[in-house]
Design an enzyme around this catalytic site. Structure first.
Site, short mmCIF file in Angstrom:
data_model
loop_
_atom_site.label_atom_id
_atom_site.label_comp_id
_atom_site.label_asym_id
_atom_site.label_seq_id
_atom_site.Cartn_x
_atom_site.Cartn_y
_atom_site.Cartn_z
N CYS A 25 58.17 39.70 50.38
CA CYS A 25 57.75 41.03 49.96
C CYS A 25 56.71 41.61 50.94
CB CYS A 25 57.24 41.01 48.52
SG CYS A 25 57.15 42.64 47.75
N HIS A 47 60.66 38.08 45.73
CA HIS A 47 59.65 37.06 45.46
C HIS A 47 60.32 35.74 45.11
CE1 HIS A 47 55.93 39.56 45.29
NE2 HIS A 47 56.80 40.52 45.06
N GLU A 91 59.15 32.91 45.09
CA GLU A 91 58.22 31.98 44.46
C GLU A 91 58.13 32.16 42.94
OE1 GLU A 91 55.82 35.68 45.29
OE2 GLU A 91 57.45 34.57 46.24
#
Length: 205
Positions: free
Chosen positions: A82, A185, A187
């Protein structure tokens, strides 16, 4: 080959802990990086999501901007998600005039291309070089890639579906040599495959 690569996560803003956990679950050693001297102790660096203009200012305030640029120019592997993708790009559209770029990817990105935070978007993506089926991707005030130079490999695009709207077909994951970036994202979903890919890139140096 590095048996247990030591990967730093730029810890100025954003999803630092989530990236550290994801990397450790992939068998890497991970630690936050806040000072220029710490860059010399890691084999690769993750630049997390957050707010790209704020991160740009913090890089300068913490005297990390030029050291990080130098390490990237010397071949340090990097992964940006991002806001990290925005910072790694050579040029950004709709950014602030004083925003700093790291220039590690020969591409142009559009900041906040998917809209405001309330306009967050999710989609399943086919990612080149990542096995195991489609990857569920979460986009939060995300960029997309407007254009790439020939040296940049496109790993994923938003599928051409009605739900995608104007994001359909846009580039959202790329790699150039030892630098990897995603507009989403990785994660946040529990899917560690992007981190596994990056850890493998770092370990193979």
């Amino acid at each position: 080959m590095v048996a247990e690569p030591h990967i730093g996560v730029l810890a100025l803003q954003g999803d630092v802990r989530e990236h550290v956990v994801s990397l450790e679950e992939c068998g890497a050693r991970a630690s936050p990086v806040r000072r220029a001297g710490e860059l010399s102790t890691v084999d690769g660096i993750v630049i997390p999501g957050g707010e790209s203009t704020t991160m740009s200012r913090l890089l300068e305030a913490f005297d990390l901007l030029e050291p990080l640029r130098r390490h990237l120019a010397e071949g340090m592997p990097a992964y940006g998600s991002c806001a990290g993708m925005i910072l790694l790009a050579g040029k950004v559209l709709d950014g602030r005039p004083d925003q700093h770029q790291l220039g590690a990817l020969d591409m142009i990105v559009r900041r906040n291309a998917f809209g405001r935070q309330v306009d967050s978007f999710e989609e399943d993506l086919d990612v080149t070089g990542v096995g195991g089926g489609p990857m569920h991707a979460v986009f939060i005030r995300a960029p997309w890639v407007e254009s790439v130079e020939p040296a940049v490999e496109v790993l994923a695009r938003v599928p051409e579906t009605p739900a995608a709207g104007r994001a359909a077909g846009r580039i959202v994951a790329v790699r150039q040599g030892s630098v990897l970036a995603t507009a989403f994202h990785s994660e946040l979903t529990g899917d560690r495959r992007m981190h596994e890919l990056f850890a493998g890139m770092v370990g193979a140096r």
